[in-house]
Design a protein around this motif. Structure first.
Motif, PDB file in Angstrom:
ATOM      1  N   ASP A 134       0.823  -1.210   0.000  1.00  0.00           N
ATOM      2  CA  ASP A 134       0.000   0.000   0.000  1.00  0.00           C
ATOM      3  C   ASP A 134       0.857   1.259   0.000  1.00  0.00           C
ATOM      4  O   ASP A 134       0.601   2.201  -0.764  1.00  0.00           O
ATOM      5  CB  ASP A 134      -0.920   0.014   1.231  1.00  0.00           C
ATOM      6  N   VAL A 135       1.881   1.280   0.857  1.00  0.00           N
ATOM      7  CA  VAL A 135       2.741   2.462   0.974  1.00  0.00           C
ATOM      8  C   VAL A 135       3.471   2.739  -0.343  1.00  0.00           C
ATOM      9  O   VAL A 135       3.488   3.868  -0.835  1.00  0.00           O
ATOM     10  CB  VAL A 135       3.761   2.295   2.120  1.00  0.00           C
ATOM     11  N   ILE A 136       4.085   1.706  -0.915  1.00  0.00           N
ATOM     12  CA  ILE A 136       4.827   1.869  -2.177  1.00  0.00           C
ATOM     13  C   ILE A 136       3.909   2.409  -3.263  1.00  0.00           C
ATOM     14  O   ILE A 136       4.252   3.354  -3.980  1.00  0.00           O
ATOM     15  CB  ILE A 136       5.446   0.525  -2.623  1.00  0.00           C
ATOM     16  N   TYR A 137       2.735   1.812  -3.392  1.00  0.00           N
ATOM     17  CA  TYR A 137       1.812   2.185  -4.464  1.00  0.00           C
ATOM     18  C   TYR A 137       1.283   3.603  -4.279  1.00  0.00           C
ATOM     19  O   TYR A 137       1.259   4.399  -5.227  1.00  0.00           O
ATOM     20  CB  TYR A 137       0.654   1.185  -4.506  1.00  0.00           C
ATOM     21  N   MET A 171      -7.972  -2.153   1.318  1.00  0.00           N
ATOM     22  CA  MET A 171      -7.745  -1.876   2.754  1.00  0.00           C
ATOM     23  C   MET A 171      -9.048  -1.738   3.526  1.00  0.00           C
ATOM     24  O   MET A 171      -9.149  -2.153   4.687  1.00  0.00           O
ATOM     25  CB  MET A 171      -6.910  -0.601   2.906  1.00  0.00           C
ATOM     26  N   THR A 172     -10.068  -1.162   2.885  1.00  0.00           N
ATOM     27  CA  THR A 172     -11.340  -0.942   3.562  1.00  0.00           C
ATOM     28  C   THR A 172     -12.297  -2.132   3.448  1.00  0.00           C
ATOM     29  O   THR A 172     -13.375  -2.106   4.038  1.00  0.00           O
ATOM     30  CB  THR A 172     -12.035   0.315   2.996  1.00  0.00           C
ATOM     31  N   GLY A 173     -11.911  -3.136   2.680  1.00  0.00           N
ATOM     32  CA  GLY A 173     -12.756  -4.307   2.529  1.00  0.00           C
ATOM     33  C   GLY A 173     -13.782  -4.183   1.419  1.00  0.00           C
ATOM     34  O   GLY A 173     -14.577  -5.101   1.191  1.00  0.00           O
ATOM     35  N   LEU A 174     -13.781  -3.039   0.721  1.00  0.00           N
ATOM     36  CA  LEU A 174     -14.718  -2.855  -0.381  1.00  0.00           C
ATOM     37  C   LEU A 174     -14.403  -3.834  -1.512  1.00  0.00           C
ATOM     38  O   LEU A 174     -15.291  -4.309  -2.211  1.00  0.00           O
ATOM     39  CB  LEU A 174     -14.644  -1.409  -0.889  1.00  0.00           C
ATOM     40  N   VAL A 175     -13.125  -4.123  -1.675  1.00  0.00           N
ATOM     41  CA  VAL A 175     -12.664  -5.140  -2.618  1.00  0.00           C
ATOM     42  C   VAL A 175     -12.066  -6.281  -1.820  1.00  0.00           C
ATOM     43  O   VAL A 175     -11.130  -6.073  -1.052  1.00  0.00           O
ATOM     44  CB  VAL A 175     -11.601  -4.564  -3.587  1.00  0.00           C
ATOM     45  N   SER A 176     -12.623  -7.460  -1.959  1.00  0.00           N
ATOM     46  CA  SER A 176     -12.116  -8.583  -1.156  1.00  0.00           C
ATOM     47  C   SER A 176     -12.360  -9.916  -1.887  1.00  0.00           C
ATOM     48  O   SER A 176     -13.060  -9.955  -2.883  1.00  0.00           O
ATOM     49  CB  SER A 176     -12.790  -8.603   0.206  1.00  0.00           C
ATOM     50  N   VAL A 191      -6.986   1.449  -1.580  1.00  0.00           N
ATOM     51  CA  VAL A 191      -7.918   1.895  -0.523  1.00  0.00           C
ATOM     52  C   VAL A 191      -9.127   0.956  -0.471  1.00  0.00           C
ATOM     53  O   VAL A 191      -9.598   0.600   0.608  1.00  0.00           O
ATOM     54  CB  VAL A 191      -8.366   3.349  -0.766  1.00  0.00           C
ATOM     55  N   GLY A 192      -9.599   0.519  -1.655  1.00  0.00           N
ATOM     56  CA  GLY A 192     -10.710  -0.406  -1.703  1.00  0.00           C
ATOM     57  C   GLY A 192     -10.392  -1.730  -1.035  1.00  0.00           C
ATOM     58  O   GLY A 192     -11.230  -2.316  -0.335  1.00  0.00           O
ATOM     59  N   LEU A 201      -5.364  14.949 -10.796  1.00  0.00           N
ATOM     60  CA  LEU A 201      -6.244  14.583  -9.691  1.00  0.00           C
ATOM     61  C   LEU A 201      -7.008  13.306  -9.992  1.00  0.00           C
ATOM     62  O   LEU A 201      -7.066  12.390  -9.158  1.00  0.00           O
ATOM     63  CB  LEU A 201      -7.219  15.724  -9.411  1.00  0.00           C
ATOM     64  N   VAL A 202      -7.601  13.216 -11.185  1.00  0.00           N
ATOM     65  CA  VAL A 202      -8.410  12.047 -11.547  1.00  0.00           C
ATOM     66  C   VAL A 202      -7.554  10.785 -11.569  1.00  0.00           C
ATOM     67  O   VAL A 202      -7.958   9.743 -11.036  1.00  0.00           O
ATOM     68  CB  VAL A 202      -9.081  12.257 -12.919  1.00  0.00           C
ATOM     69  N   LEU A 203      -6.378  10.849 -12.173  1.00  0.00           N
ATOM     70  CA  LEU A 203      -5.510   9.672 -12.254  1.00  0.00           C
ATOM     71  C   LEU A 203      -5.008   9.262 -10.872  1.00  0.00           C
ATOM     72  O   LEU A 203      -4.968   8.075 -10.538  1.00  0.00           O
ATOM     73  CB  LEU A 203      -4.332   9.943 -13.192  1.00  0.00           C
ATOM     74  N   THR A 204      -4.626  10.235 -10.062  1.00  0.00           N
ATOM     75  CA  THR A 204      -4.135   9.922  -8.711  1.00  0.00           C
ATOM     76  C   THR A 204      -5.228   9.260  -7.882  1.00  0.00           C
ATOM     77  O   THR A 204      -5.006   8.204  -7.267  1.00  0.00           O
ATOM     78  CB  THR A 204      -3.644  11.199  -8.001  1.00  0.00           C
ATOM     79  N   VAL A 205      -6.397   9.865  -7.857  1.00  0.00           N
ATOM     80  CA  VAL A 205      -7.509   9.308  -7.079  1.00  0.00           C
ATOM     81  C   VAL A 205      -7.933   7.953  -7.640  1.00  0.00           C
ATOM     82  O   VAL A 205      -8.205   7.008  -6.889  1.00  0.00           O
ATOM     83  CB  VAL A 205      -8.709  10.279  -7.078  1.00  0.00           C
ATOM     84  N   GLY A 206      -7.996   7.849  -8.965  1.00  0.00           N
ATOM     85  CA  GLY A 206      -8.408   6.591  -9.589  1.00  0.00           C
ATOM     86  C   GLY A 206      -7.491   5.439  -9.252  1.00  0.00           C
ATOM     87  O   GLY A 206      -7.953   4.349  -8.880  1.00  0.00           O
ATOM     88  N   PHE A 207      -6.187   5.661  -9.352  1.00  0.00           N
ATOM     89  CA  PHE A 207      -5.237   4.595  -9.047  1.00  0.00           C
ATOM     90  C   PHE A 207      -5.214   4.264  -7.556  1.00  0.00           C
ATOM     91  O   PHE A 207      -5.191   3.095  -7.166  1.00  0.00           O
ATOM     92  CB  PHE A 207      -3.823   4.993  -9.509  1.00  0.00           C
TER      93      PHE A 207
END
Length: 223
Positions: free
Chosen positions: A159-162, A218-223, A215-216, A204-210
Motif C-alpha cells: 500500500d505504501v509503495i503504491y 484496505m477498507t474491505g470494499l474489494v475482497s 484503498v478499496g 487529480l483524476v488519475l491519482t484518485v483513480g489509481f
C-alpha cells in the motif's frame, strides 16, 4: 537529420513531450481498466484475459499486449534519457551557483527529478510484483489478477509503495502535461488557463483513480 534533432535541447524536449503524452494515454486506459476491480473478480479477470486476446484472430495470443509493452518501454527509455541529458546539459551550462536566488518554483516543478526516480523504481517493482510475480507477496497465481492485486494490497508495504508512487505520478503529470503543451506549441495567452486546468484535473483524476484500488482493498470494499 534525426541525430541533429536529438542533439538539440529542443529535440530532447520534444521527445520528452511526445513520449510523455504516449505514457499519459496509456495511464488513462490503465486506470479505467483497474477500476473494473470494483465490479468483482469475474469482471476484472475477464478484462485481463481480453487484453491477451486483443486483436485476435488477426494477431496471435498476447501479441497486442506485447506491442503495447514495447511501445511503452521505448517511451519510458526515451523520456528518461532525454530528461537525464537535459539535466546534465543544464548543470554544465551553469557550473557555479547563482549569485541571486532563483524565483521560488512550484512544488511539482522542484520534485520532478525525484518524482521521475520514484516512478522508475516503482515500475520495476510493479512489474516484478504483478507481471512476473517475482516480488509478489504470498503465492502468485498466473491468470488470477484479481487475487494477485488483493494479495499485494493486503500488505502494508504494498500500500505504501503504491500510494507514494501515485502521489508522485500526480505531481509529475500536473507539471509534465503543462510542459509538454508548451514544448509542442499548444500554449498561448488565451489557452494557458485551460491547459493548467486540464493538467490539474488529469493529475487529480488519475491519482484518485489509481489510489482507490489499494484503498478499496484496505477498507474491505474489494475482497
Amino acid at each position: 537529420m534525426t541525430r541533429t534533432v536529438w542533439d538539440s535541447s529542443v529535440g530532447k524536449k520534444t521527445v520528452m513531450a511526445v513520449s510523455g503524452l504516449i505514457m499519459l494515454m496509456y495511464l488513462v486506459v490503465h486506470m479505467l481498466g483497474n477500476l473494473k476491480i470494483f465490479f468483482g473478480s469475474g469482471e476484472f479477470n475477464h478484462y485481463a484475459h481480453w487484453l491477451r486476446t486483443l486483436g485476435e484472430p488477426f494477431l496471435h495470443y498476447e501479441w497486442a499486449l506485447w506491442i503495447i509493452r514495447v511501445v511503452l518501454v521505448v517511451a519510458v527509455v526515451a523520456h528518461a534519457t532525454a530528461a537525464y541529458q537535459l539535466s546534465r546539459r543544464d548543470i554544465r551550462a551553469r557550473p557555479n551557483k547563482y549569485v541571486h536566488k532563483k524565483p521560488r518554483s512550484s512544488y511539482a516543478t522542484r520534485t520532478m527529478r525525484w518524482g521521475g526516480i520514484i516512478l522508475g523504481l516503482f515500475i520495476v517493482w510493479h512489474i516484478l510484483d504483478l507481471t512476473t510475480g517475482t516480488a509478489h507477496p504470498g503465492g502468485f497465481q498466473p491468470g488470477h489478477p484479481y487475487q494477485n492485486v488483493i494479495d499485494t494490497f493486503s500488505t502494508w508495504y504494498g500500500d505504501v509503495i503504491y500510494i507514494v508512487a501515485m502521489l508522485a505520478l500526480g505531481l509529475h503529470i500536473r507539471h509534465g502535461f503543462w510542459s509538454a503543451a508548451q514544448t509542442l506549441g499548444a500554449g498561448s495567452r488565451t489557452r494557458d488557463r485551460a491547459l493548467k486546468t486540464i493538467a490539474d484535473v488529469l493529475a487529480l483524476v488519475l491519482t484518485v483513480g489509481f489510489i482507490s484500488v489499494p484503498v478499496g482493498v484496505m477498507t474491505g470494499l474489494v475482497s
